[in-house]
Design a protein around this motif. Structure first.
Motif, PDB file in Angstrom:
ATOM      1  N   PHE A 169       3.766  10.568  -7.250  1.00  0.00           N
ATOM      2  CA  PHE A 169       4.040  11.498  -8.685  1.00  0.00           C
ATOM      3  C   PHE A 169       3.807  11.193  -9.656  1.00  0.00           C
ATOM      4  N   ALA A 170       2.022  10.547  -9.456  1.00  0.00           N
ATOM      5  CA  ALA A 170       1.404  10.976 -10.402  1.00  0.00           C
ATOM      6  C   ALA A 170       0.939  12.617 -10.852  1.00  0.00           C
ATOM      7  N   ASN A 171       1.192  12.676  -9.752  1.00  0.00           N
ATOM      8  CA  ASN A 171       0.868  14.570 -10.633  1.00  0.00           C
ATOM      9  C   ASN A 171       2.107  15.495 -10.167  1.00  0.00           C
ATOM     10  N   ILE A 172       3.403  14.724 -10.501  1.00  0.00           N
ATOM     11  CA  ILE A 172       4.239  15.747 -10.774  1.00  0.00           C
ATOM     12  C   ILE A 172       4.690  14.999 -12.393  1.00  0.00           C
ATOM     13  N   VAL A 173       5.090  14.087 -12.280  1.00  0.00           N
ATOM     14  CA  VAL A 173       5.407  13.151 -13.693  1.00  0.00           C
ATOM     15  C   VAL A 173       4.643  14.066 -15.441  1.00  0.00           C
ATOM     16  N   TRP A 179       4.743   0.954 -11.129  1.00  0.00           N
ATOM     17  CA  TRP A 179       5.274   2.058 -11.675  1.00  0.00           C
ATOM     18  C   TRP A 179       4.646   1.533 -13.489  1.00  0.00           C
ATOM     19  N   PHE A 180       4.299   0.306 -13.336  1.00  0.00           N
ATOM     20  CA  PHE A 180       4.266   0.194 -15.166  1.00  0.00           C
ATOM     21  C   PHE A 180       2.805   0.807 -14.909  1.00  0.00           C
ATOM     22  N   ARG A 181       1.987   0.781 -14.062  1.00  0.00           N
ATOM     23  CA  ARG A 181       1.125   2.047 -14.146  1.00  0.00           C
ATOM     24  C   ARG A 181       0.887   3.165 -14.829  1.00  0.00           C
ATOM     25  N   LEU A 182       1.795   3.572 -13.973  1.00  0.00           N
ATOM     26  CA  LEU A 182       2.347   4.680 -13.839  1.00  0.00           C
ATOM     27  C   LEU A 182       3.200   5.488 -14.840  1.00  0.00           C
ATOM     28  N   GLU A 193       0.632  -1.109   0.387  1.00  0.00           N
ATOM     29  CA  GLU A 193       0.071   0.332  -0.003  1.00  0.00           C
ATOM     30  C   GLU A 193       0.854   1.217  -0.258  1.00  0.00           C
ATOM     31  N   SER A 194       1.844   1.057   0.603  1.00  0.00           N
ATOM     32  CA  SER A 194       2.758   2.149   1.109  1.00  0.00           C
ATOM     33  C   SER A 194       3.176   2.909  -0.305  1.00  0.00           C
ATOM     34  N   LEU A 195       3.659   1.974  -1.527  1.00  0.00           N
ATOM     35  CA  LEU A 195       4.483   2.060  -2.681  1.00  0.00           C
ATOM     36  C   LEU A 195       3.218   2.451  -3.515  1.00  0.00           C
ATOM     37  N   ASN A 196       2.223   2.043  -3.804  1.00  0.00           N
ATOM     38  CA  ASN A 196       0.532   2.450  -4.629  1.00  0.00           C
ATOM     39  C   ASN A 196       0.947   3.966  -3.957  1.00  0.00           C
ATOM     40  N   MET A 197       0.690   4.444  -2.788  1.00  0.00           N
ATOM     41  CA  MET A 197       0.265   5.880  -2.482  1.00  0.00           C
ATOM     42  C   MET A 197       1.846   6.525  -2.818  1.00  0.00           C
ATOM     43  N   ILE A 198       2.828   6.242  -2.616  1.00  0.00           N
ATOM     44  CA  ILE A 198       4.093   6.546  -3.123  1.00  0.00           C
ATOM     45  C   ILE A 198       3.956   7.454  -4.556  1.00  0.00           C
ATOM     46  N   ALA A 199       3.482   6.214  -5.638  1.00  0.00           N
ATOM     47  CA  ALA A 199       3.344   6.279  -6.570  1.00  0.00           C
ATOM     48  C   ALA A 199       1.599   7.330  -7.282  1.00  0.00           C
ATOM     49  N   GLN A 200       0.743   6.686  -6.682  1.00  0.00           N
ATOM     50  CA  GLN A 200      -1.149   7.250  -7.105  1.00  0.00           C
ATOM     51  C   GLN A 200      -0.890   8.585  -6.357  1.00  0.00           C
TER      52      GLN A 200
END
Lengths: 136, 399
Positions: free
Chosen positions: B96-100, B120-123, B86-93
């Motif tokens: 990072f989803a807001n800045i990539v 990361w694949f989803r991102l 969950e932590s990794l998904n929170m970080i990605a979504q």
């Protein structure tokens, strides 16, 4: 031969283990979500008869031997007979009533009490059943 | 060993060598959670009566334990989640989803666990980012040279496990963090396999995000941590909105959220889990992280030295600085070996260990993994090695 020897023989020298590229064959992949067993079943059906059936892939001793015995037993059967055979095998695994003589060597899996091994024995049947049901 | 009697599961006549999947739990951790349910089982953040006040105190004590354990700068940097995934998904979504931007590159490796690959694949799929892989060396390790070679002006994120769950190599995280920051790259570290086995110091490592799960470190299932530098967490958009994390709201335009860390912990948290986790951390501190690392390295060497002498055993990760040994028995499918060992009450893992793209680097699709913990013993290893010496016996009994 005792049950274990039959399984080991089919594992070390599996029958009908070859990949079939020809379009005459229907391919169905079957894998176990909890492990890495991964088999492809190939069936060539003509006029509602199983003209040829093979398998290929990577799996444990129980799955490989079960696929070997299954292909041996299903070959040249009608689709209906094939489904009947599969139903019997399923009943045996689930400790329901079944006809022993139809299953032949496949009765060696009668005592796969450990549920995860039961899944291994069933693995190739799952794919064969899907193909046959589409061709009934 | 003095610690063994603390673990109820170690009285069950099993040899437990699957510690990377989950660790066993000391009685103290279990008792601490039972104590919550039996003696002060109220909700958190509602401190109007005594037992609820005690919940808040115990819950925040657990956070304090973790802040100290990982040497975070403050409580605001330690968020409780359901686990590393969950932590990794929170970080990605959430971050990072807001800045990539399209074309941004994300660097990972083929030996990452699924939970440090799929977010990361989803991102990449959603925002047009590109996933690149840092090449592994002949020992399947990450070298600084290969990290340097993989960085381009477009690299935005490096996401790596500190210790991988199949190869068991310890990555040079501190050096990678320095290099990443010199190039304006964020470093996300999956600490699921490392936090229980070595000293991890957030300020020293200087990573941007770090995640871990309680159940792999003597604690309960269903709880974990998202560590992030405060200035980054301030910009992490909560994935979950709800109770406990809001200050006030009137209409869709006026929603005011609480400050960190509560802002990122919506809903009633896993209270018993968090409190149990705090107790697990205390236990680890008491044993000492240096002692744990040293003991596990010793056990690994002890095992490897015996396994290399068996001709039908191929060790995949000969060099690794952790308690993980991955191998195959020549000509026998890994799962059959695991079933055989199970007959002797030995618990090991067979399969691809959730590292489904590692086969691209090793050519080995599956293997048997032994993952040791400080509570394992030399005599358990002796018994295990004895079981593997005779290949005919394995073939005979694997069915």
């Amino acid at each position: 031969m005792d049950k274990r020897e039959i399984i080991l023989q089919h594992y070390s020298k599996p029958q009908n283990k070859k990949r079939m590229e020809s379009e005459e064959y229907t391919k169905e992949n079957t894998r176990n979500s909890s492990c890495i067993d991964n088999l492809d079943i190939y069936i060539k059906i003509k006029d509602s008869y199983i003209e040829d059936i093979t398998f290929d892939g990577e799996a444990c001793a129980i799955s490989i031997s079960s696929a070997s015995i299954m292909t041996k037993n299903l070959n040249k059967k009608s689709v209906r007979e094939g489904l009947e055979y599969i139903k019997n095998f399923e009943n045996m695994l689930n400790e329901k009533e079944y006809e022993q003589n139809i299953l032949k060597e496949a009765i060696v899996y009668e005592n796969t009490k450990n549920t995860s091994r039961k899944t291994c024995a069933w693995l190739p049947y799952d794919a064969a059943k899907k193909i046959l049901e589409k061709n009934i | 060993m003095v610690f063994r009697e603390d673990f109820p599961m170690l009285n069950k006549d099993i040899i437990y060598f699957d510690n990377s999947a989950t660790s066993l739990k000391p009685k103290k951790v279990i008792d601490k959670m039972v104590d919550y349910y039996e003696n002060y089982g109220a909700n958190a953040h509602r401190g109007d009566y005594d037992i609820s006040y005690k919940v808040d105190i115990e819950y925040e004590n657990a956070r304090d334990e973790i802040v100290e354990f990982i040497n975070a700068k403050s409580k605001e940097e330690v968020i409780f989640t359901s686990g590393a995934t969950e932590s990794l998904n929170m970080i990605a979504q959430g971050f990072f989803a807001n800045i990539v931007e399209a074309g941004d590159e994300i660097l990972i490796t083929t030996s990452e666990h699924a939970s440090n690959v799929l977010p990361w694949f989803r991102l990449a799929n959603d925002y047009g980012c590109v996933i690149n892989f840092i090449p592994l060396d002949e020992n399947l390790h990450v070298t600084m040279e290969n990290v340097k070679k993989s960085i381009t002006p477009k690299t935005k994120i490096i996401a790596l496990a500190q210790i991988t769950n199949v190869v068991g190599d310890v990555r040079p995280i501190k050096e990678i963090a320095k290099l990443a920051h010199e190039n304006n790259i964020f470093l996300v570290v999956d600490g699921a396999q490392s936090a229980a086995h070595m000293k991890v110091d957030m300020q020293d490592l200087d990573v941007d995000f770090f995640v871990f799960s309680a159940h792999k470190m003597l604690g309960p299932t269903g709880v974990g941590v998202l560590y992030g530098k405060k200035e980054l967490l301030e910009n992490l958009e909560p994935i979950n909105l709800g109770g406990g994390m809001n200050e006030s709201f009137d209409n869709p335009k006026e929603i005011y959220l609480k400050d960190l860390p509560t802002r990122l912990e919506a809903g009633t948290p896993n209270i018993a889990g968090v409190i149990g986790f705090g107790e697990a951390i205390k236990y680890l501190k008491n044993v000492g992280m240096e002692q744990i690392s040293e003991r596990e390295r010793h056990l690994r060497e002890y095992l490897v030295e015996k396994l290399v002498r068996i001709p039908h055993i191929d060790i995949i990760n000969l060099e690794a600085d952790s308690g993980i040994v991955t191998f195959n028995v020549d000509g026998i499918f890994s799962q059959d070996v695991a079933y055989y060992l199970n007959k002797y009450n030995v618990c090991v893992r067979a399969g691809n260990h959730c590292a489904k793209i590692l086969k691209n680097s090793t050519g080995v699709t599956n293997s048997i993994r032994v993952s040791l913990s400080f509570y394992n013993t030399e005599s358990e290893i002796d018994e295990f090695v004895e079981l593997l010496k005779n290949k005919e016996k394995i073939m005979e009994e694997m069915i």
